[in-house]
Design an enzyme around this catalytic site. Structure first.
Site, PDB file in Angstrom:
ATOM      1  NE  ARG A   1     -50.959 -47.140   1.604  1.00 40.84           N
ATOM      2  CZ  ARG A   1     -52.144 -47.075   2.216  1.00 40.84           C
ATOM      3  NH1 ARG A   1     -52.395 -47.847   3.265  1.00 40.84           N
ATOM      4  NH2 ARG A   1     -53.084 -46.258   1.772  1.00 40.84           N
TER       5      ARG A   1
ATOM      6  NE  ARG B   1     -54.251 -40.728  -0.766  1.00 40.75           N
ATOM      7  CZ  ARG B   1     -53.142 -41.435  -1.030  1.00 40.75           C
ATOM      8  NH1 ARG B   1     -53.136 -42.743  -0.877  1.00 40.75           N
ATOM      9  NH2 ARG B   1     -52.054 -40.839  -1.463  1.00 40.75           N
TER      10      ARG B   1
ATOM     11  CE  LYS C   1     -51.769 -50.705 -12.288  1.00 41.38           C
ATOM     12  NZ  LYS C   1     -50.790 -50.575 -13.425  1.00 41.38           N
TER      13      LYS C   1
ATOM     14  CE1 TYR D   1     -52.365 -46.617  -9.933  1.00 34.56           C
ATOM     15  CE2 TYR D   1     -52.652 -47.336  -7.644  1.00 34.56           C
ATOM     16  CZ  TYR D   1     -51.948 -47.383  -8.849  1.00 34.56           C
ATOM     17  OH  TYR D   1     -50.850 -48.197  -8.972  1.00 34.56           O
ATOM     18  CB  SER D   2     -57.187 -49.280  -6.470  1.00 34.74           C
ATOM     19  OG  SER D   2     -58.271 -48.687  -5.821  1.00 34.74           O
TER      20      SER D   2
ATOM     21  CB  THR E   1     -53.424 -43.480 -18.698  1.00 36.59           C
ATOM     22  OG1 THR E   1     -53.408 -42.149 -19.198  1.00 36.59           O
ATOM     23  CG2 THR E   1     -52.030 -44.075 -18.761  1.00 36.59           C
TER      24      THR E   1
ATOM     25  CG  HIS F   1     -56.054 -42.899   3.616  1.00 36.83           C
ATOM     26  ND1 HIS F   1     -55.379 -42.000   4.399  1.00 36.83           N
ATOM     27  CD2 HIS F   1     -55.107 -43.693   3.067  1.00 36.83           C
ATOM     28  CE1 HIS F   1     -54.084 -42.250   4.331  1.00 36.83           C
ATOM     29  NE2 HIS F   1     -53.906 -43.281   3.520  1.00 36.83           N
TER      30      HIS F   1
ATOM     31  CG  PHE G   1     -40.303 -44.895  -8.664  1.00 41.84           C
ATOM     32  CD1 PHE G   1     -38.981 -44.863  -8.232  1.00 41.84           C
ATOM     33  CD2 PHE G   1     -41.242 -45.540  -7.861  1.00 41.84           C
ATOM     34  CE1 PHE G   1     -38.603 -45.478  -7.038  1.00 41.84           C
ATOM     35  CE2 PHE G   1     -40.881 -46.138  -6.665  1.00 41.84           C
ATOM     36  CZ  PHE G   1     -39.564 -46.118  -6.261  1.00 41.84           C
TER      37      PHE G   1
ATOM     38  CB  THR H   1     -51.068 -51.667  -7.510  1.00 42.20           C
ATOM     39  OG1 THR H   1     -51.090 -51.246  -6.153  1.00 42.20           O
ATOM     40  CG2 THR H   1     -52.473 -51.454  -8.088  1.00 42.20           C
ATOM     41  CG  ASP H   2     -50.432 -53.398  -2.388  1.00 40.92           C
ATOM     42  OD1 ASP H   2     -50.715 -52.331  -2.970  1.00 40.92           O
ATOM     43  OD2 ASP H   2     -49.745 -53.432  -1.341  1.00 40.92           O
TER      44      ASP H   2
ATOM     45  N   PRO I   1     -47.280 -32.889   5.549  1.00 38.17           N
ATOM     46  CG  PRO I   1     -48.075 -32.783   3.345  1.00 38.17           C
ATOM     47  CD  PRO I   1     -46.811 -32.714   4.157  1.00 38.17           C
TER      48      PRO I   1
HETATM   49  P1  NAD Z   1     -44.690 -43.392 -12.359  1.00 40.04           P
HETATM   50  O1  NAD Z   1     -45.865 -42.498 -12.272  1.00 40.04           O
HETATM   51  O2  NAD Z   1     -43.422 -43.007 -11.693  1.00 40.04           O
HETATM   52  O3  NAD Z   1     -44.330 -43.660 -13.892  1.00 40.04           O
HETATM   53  C1  NAD Z   1     -45.309 -43.878 -14.869  1.00 40.04           C
HETATM   54  C2  NAD Z   1     -44.641 -43.735 -16.232  1.00 40.04           C
HETATM   55  O4  NAD Z   1     -45.639 -43.990 -17.241  1.00 40.04           O
HETATM   56  C3  NAD Z   1     -44.101 -42.326 -16.511  1.00 40.04           C
HETATM   57  O5  NAD Z   1     -42.817 -42.401 -17.072  1.00 40.04           O
HETATM   58  C4  NAD Z   1     -45.096 -41.739 -17.513  1.00 40.04           C
HETATM   59  O6  NAD Z   1     -44.522 -40.789 -18.403  1.00 40.04           O
HETATM   60  C5  NAD Z   1     -45.547 -42.998 -18.250  1.00 40.04           C
HETATM   61  N1  NAD Z   1     -46.875 -42.841 -18.872  1.00 40.04           N
HETATM   62  C6  NAD Z   1     -48.000 -42.352 -18.299  1.00 40.04           C
HETATM   63  N2  NAD Z   1     -49.007 -42.341 -19.193  1.00 40.04           N
HETATM   64  C7  NAD Z   1     -48.500 -42.858 -20.351  1.00 40.04           C
HETATM   65  C8  NAD Z   1     -49.057 -43.115 -21.623  1.00 40.04           C
HETATM   66  N3  NAD Z   1     -50.327 -42.827 -21.908  1.00 40.04           N
HETATM   67  N4  NAD Z   1     -48.264 -43.667 -22.582  1.00 40.04           N
HETATM   68  C9  NAD Z   1     -46.964 -43.954 -22.314  1.00 40.04           C
HETATM   69  N5  NAD Z   1     -46.376 -43.716 -21.125  1.00 40.04           N
HETATM   70  C10 NAD Z   1     -47.143 -43.178 -20.152  1.00 40.04           C
HETATM   71  O7  NAD Z   1     -45.206 -44.808 -11.858  1.00 40.04           O
HETATM   72  P2  NAD Z   1     -44.459 -45.933 -11.003  1.00 40.04           P
HETATM   73  O8  NAD Z   1     -44.607 -45.642  -9.566  1.00 40.04           O
HETATM   74  O9  NAD Z   1     -43.123 -46.174 -11.573  1.00 40.04           O
HETATM   75  O10 NAD Z   1     -45.414 -47.178 -11.328  1.00 40.04           O
HETATM   76  C11 NAD Z   1     -45.184 -47.975 -12.499  1.00 40.04           C
HETATM   77  C12 NAD Z   1     -46.226 -49.075 -12.553  1.00 40.04           C
HETATM   78  O11 NAD Z   1     -46.139 -49.884 -11.376  1.00 40.04           O
HETATM   79  C13 NAD Z   1     -47.662 -48.569 -12.606  1.00 40.04           C
HETATM   80  O12 NAD Z   1     -48.385 -49.400 -13.476  1.00 40.04           O
HETATM   81  C14 NAD Z   1     -48.163 -48.703 -11.181  1.00 40.04           C
HETATM   82  O13 NAD Z   1     -49.552 -48.910 -11.155  1.00 40.04           O
HETATM   83  C15 NAD Z   1     -47.398 -49.933 -10.720  1.00 40.04           C
HETATM   84  N6  NAD Z   1     -47.104 -50.011  -9.276  1.00 40.04           N
HETATM   85  C16 NAD Z   1     -46.516 -48.972  -8.622  1.00 40.04           C
HETATM   86  C17 NAD Z   1     -46.179 -49.104  -7.274  1.00 40.04           C
HETATM   87  C18 NAD Z   1     -45.485 -47.998  -6.498  1.00 40.04           C
HETATM   88  O14 NAD Z   1     -45.311 -48.124  -5.287  1.00 40.04           O
HETATM   89  N7  NAD Z   1     -45.054 -46.926  -7.126  1.00 40.04           N
HETATM   90  C19 NAD Z   1     -46.475 -50.299  -6.593  1.00 40.04           C
HETATM   91  C20 NAD Z   1     -47.107 -51.339  -7.297  1.00 40.04           C
HETATM   92  C21 NAD Z   1     -47.404 -51.193  -8.639  1.00 40.04           C
HETATM   93  O1  DAU Z   2     -49.524 -50.089  -2.729  1.00 42.45           O
HETATM   94  C1  DAU Z   2     -49.001 -49.829  -3.980  1.00 42.45           C
HETATM   95  C2  DAU Z   2     -49.291 -48.390  -4.368  1.00 42.45           C
HETATM   96  O2  DAU Z   2     -48.449 -47.585  -3.557  1.00 42.45           O
HETATM   97  C3  DAU Z   2     -49.043 -48.112  -5.844  1.00 42.45           C
HETATM   98  O3  DAU Z   2     -49.935 -48.862  -6.616  1.00 42.45           O
HETATM   99  C4  DAU Z   2     -49.227 -46.615  -6.144  1.00 42.45           C
HETATM  100  O4  DAU Z   2     -48.887 -46.347  -7.492  1.00 42.45           O
HETATM  101  C5  DAU Z   2     -48.307 -45.841  -5.228  1.00 42.45           C
HETATM  102  O5  DAU Z   2     -48.519 -44.451  -5.425  1.00 42.45           O
HETATM  103  C6  DAU Z   2     -48.545 -46.194  -3.762  1.00 42.45           C
HETATM  104  O6  DAU Z   2     -49.849 -45.731  -3.329  1.00 42.45           O
HETATM  105  P1  DAU Z   2     -50.069 -45.055  -1.881  1.00 42.45           P
HETATM  106  O7  DAU Z   2     -51.297 -44.235  -1.940  1.00 42.45           O
HETATM  107  O8  DAU Z   2     -49.942 -46.062  -0.803  1.00 42.45           O
HETATM  108  O9  DAU Z   2     -48.721 -44.134  -1.833  1.00 42.45           O
HETATM  109  P2  DAU Z   2     -48.483 -42.627  -1.346  1.00 42.45           P
HETATM  110  O10 DAU Z   2     -47.007 -42.422  -1.347  1.00 42.45           O
HETATM  111  O11 DAU Z   2     -49.333 -41.657  -2.089  1.00 42.45           O
HETATM  112  O12 DAU Z   2     -48.997 -42.650   0.148  1.00 42.45           O
HETATM  113  C7  DAU Z   2     -48.448 -43.550   1.117  1.00 42.45           C
HETATM  114  C8  DAU Z   2     -49.191 -43.328   2.424  1.00 42.45           C
HETATM  115  O13 DAU Z   2     -48.861 -42.022   2.926  1.00 42.45           O
HETATM  116  C9  DAU Z   2     -50.717 -43.339   2.274  1.00 42.45           C
HETATM  117  O14 DAU Z   2     -51.287 -43.947   3.426  1.00 42.45           O
HETATM  118  C10 DAU Z   2     -51.105 -41.861   2.211  1.00 42.45           C
HETATM  119  C11 DAU Z   2     -50.035 -41.194   3.087  1.00 42.45           C
HETATM  120  N1  DAU Z   2     -49.685 -39.801   2.679  1.00 42.45           N
HETATM  121  C12 DAU Z   2     -49.310 -39.587   1.390  1.00 42.45           C
HETATM  122  C13 DAU Z   2     -48.996 -38.311   0.956  1.00 42.45           C
HETATM  123  C14 DAU Z   2     -48.600 -38.063  -0.473  1.00 42.45           C
HETATM  124  C15 DAU Z   2     -49.715 -38.779   3.601  1.00 42.45           C
HETATM  125  O15 DAU Z   2     -50.035 -38.989   4.783  1.00 42.45           O
HETATM  126  N2  DAU Z   2     -49.413 -37.511   3.183  1.00 42.45           N
HETATM  127  C16 DAU Z   2     -49.060 -37.224   1.883  1.00 42.45           C
HETATM  128  O16 DAU Z   2     -48.818 -36.037   1.557  1.00 42.45           O
END
Ligand code: NAD
Ligand code: DAU
Length: 348
Positions: A220, A287, A160, A156-157, A101, A290, A12, A131-132, A211
């Site tokens: 968030r 969760r 990280k 996860y956190s 990973t 949570h 993403f 991540t935060d 859900p």
């Molecule tokens: P994502 O899950 O959409 O993408 C992760 C990518 O990493 C995928 O393309 C996957 O194929 C690749 N990957 C996974 N394991 C791998 C491996 N062993 N070798 C090579 N590639 C691999 O994640 P995202 O939401 O785009 O997050 C990207 C980064 O940003 C992560 O490090 C995440 O912790 C961080 N981050 C995400 C958010 C958020 O809101 N999504 C916020 C803050 C930080």
């Molecule tokens: O804060 C940064 C993080 O944000 C990133 O590091 C993570 O990679 C990213 O996945 C995201 O984590 P969250 O757990 O905050 O995101 P998520 O979209 O899973 O959930 C957002 C909020 O919504 C959280 O409070 C849980 C709630 N939720 C989520 C899902 C999937 C629901 O209530 N129902 C659901 O089905």
């Protein structure tokens, strides 16, 4: 010529970072290394895949030999490391793959960079995207700043946080030039529909239950993904060696309030009476562990490097909802097969 390795570029956020760098810096070579797990999708990069300064390599950051070969073959001078397992719910079910990973994979990359650069760190940089969530959970007051003590709660956190520590250890021990940024929740196009916003939009489209964990009161701080990519660009080029920057939107939402905004907008765009999809809201078991509230203070990034979000939330969320409704094929292609199995297990 800069040769920049972007890991996780088919995911993403990574796909937005790759797009920005490939288009903005034709003089750089951008090497996108991605394992293409369930979350990686090359469809996200269709518009830039033929650009002469772009190369895709399928590979695994945990494969140390492959990483060493990659650094040598492409003469990598900079790394923007995004590859990770990123979904909290999956980490609760399978913590091992997150340690593998996120911790071992990051260590493998750091060590490959160290051996290849062999003490010559001129014009080199290892930029780690974090991540935060490493800071833990806030109650109703205050913000996370760069000096907030780490207090991760989910596997996860925790993974990280551990990877952040390894990056700092390589800076302090071996003198490797590093920078870390910790960002809040991202939203926008190309997010895998296991995360709140794309999951709920897909379910609204199909009239499926929404859900909501617990009472929907968790908070968030949402940032448009392109603004995160812009911040990464600024930090990559101007960040101070060894430093940390928080990235966020000063844009806090209780989940339930955000969900109602999504419902209202999606209903309007789908030609349904506004708010009619609220009947799909289903409160489910919370969760485990949570975190109540995340809120980032990104003042340092603004004051020192001049970055600010460019998009107001109202505009960003409308744009995002339109994108998911207009790109049904993208969503449908990744919500068959394995996804259906995940969904049934997760939400049974
Ligand atoms: P994502 O899950 O959409 O993408 C992760 C990518 O990493 C995928 O393309 C996957 O194929 C690749 N990957 C996974 N394991 C791998 C491996 N062993 N070798 C090579 N590639 C691999 O994640 P995202 O939401 O785009 O997050 C990207 C980064 O940003 C992560 O490090 C995440 O912790 C961080 N981050 C995400 C958010 C958020 O809101 N999504 C916020 C803050 C930080
Ligand atoms: O804060 C940064 C993080 O944000 C990133 O590091 C993570 O990679 C990213 O996945 C995201 O984590 P969250 O757990 O905050 O995101 P998520 O979209 O899973 O959930 C957002 C909020 O919504 C959280 O409070 C849980 C709630 N939720 C989520 C899902 C999937 C629901 O209530 N129902 C659901 O089905």
């Amino acid at each position: 010529m800069k040769n920049i390795l972007i890991t996780g570029g088919a995911g993403f956020i990574g796909s937005h970072v790759v797009r920005l760098f490939v288009n903005k810096y034709p003089e750089y070579n951008i090497i996108n290394l991605d394992k293409l797990t369930y979350a990686g999708n090359l469809e996200n990069l269709k518009d830039i895949e033929d650009k002469p300064n772009y190369t895709f390599v399928k590979g695994d950051i945990c494969d140390f030999e492959q990483m060493k070969d990659l650094f040598a073959k492409h003469n990598i001078t900079g790394v923007i490391h995004l590859a990770a397992e990123s979904h909290v719910d999956r980490s609760i079910k399978d913590p091992f793959s997150f340690a593998q990973t996120n911790v071992m994979g990051t260590l493998s990359l750091l060590q490959a960079a160290k051996l290849t650069w062999d003490g010559d760190f001129t014009d080199k940089l290892f930029y780690h995207i974090s991540t935060d969530e490493v800071y833990g959970s806030l109650d109703n007051g205050g913000f996370f700043v760069e000096t907030t003590k780490y207090d991760p709660h989910s596997p996860y956190s925790a993974s990280k946080a551990s990877s952040d520590h390894f990056v700092r250890a390589f800076h302090d021990t071996y003198g490797m030039p590093t920078v870390i940024s910790n960002c809040s929740n991202n939203y926008g196009p190309y997010q895998f529909p296991e995360k709140l916003i794309p999951l709920f939009l897909n379910n609204i489209r199909h009239n499926k239950p929404l859900p909501v964990y617990g009472k929907g009161e968790n908070v968030r701080d949402w940032l448009y993904v392109v603004d995160h990519a812009r911040a990464i660009d600024v930090i990559y080029h101007q960040g101070k060696n060894g430093d940390t920057y928080n990235i966020g939107g000063f844009n806090e939402w209780r989940n339930i309030d955000l969900i109602k905004v999504m419902i209202k907008t999606a209903d309007r765009l789908l030609g349904r009476p506004e708010g009619s999809s609220e009947k799909l809201i289903t409160y489910v078991t919370d969760r485990a562990g949570h975190d109540l509230r995340y809120a980032i203070d990104s003042t340092k990034l603004k004051d020192e490097l001049g970055w600010e979000p460019s998009l107001q939330f109202e505009e960003g969320i409308e744009k995002t909802i339109r994108w998911y409704l207009d790109n049904e094929t993208w969503v449908d292609n990744i919500t068959s097969g394995e996804y259906e199995k995940y969904y049934q297990e997760m939400y049974k």
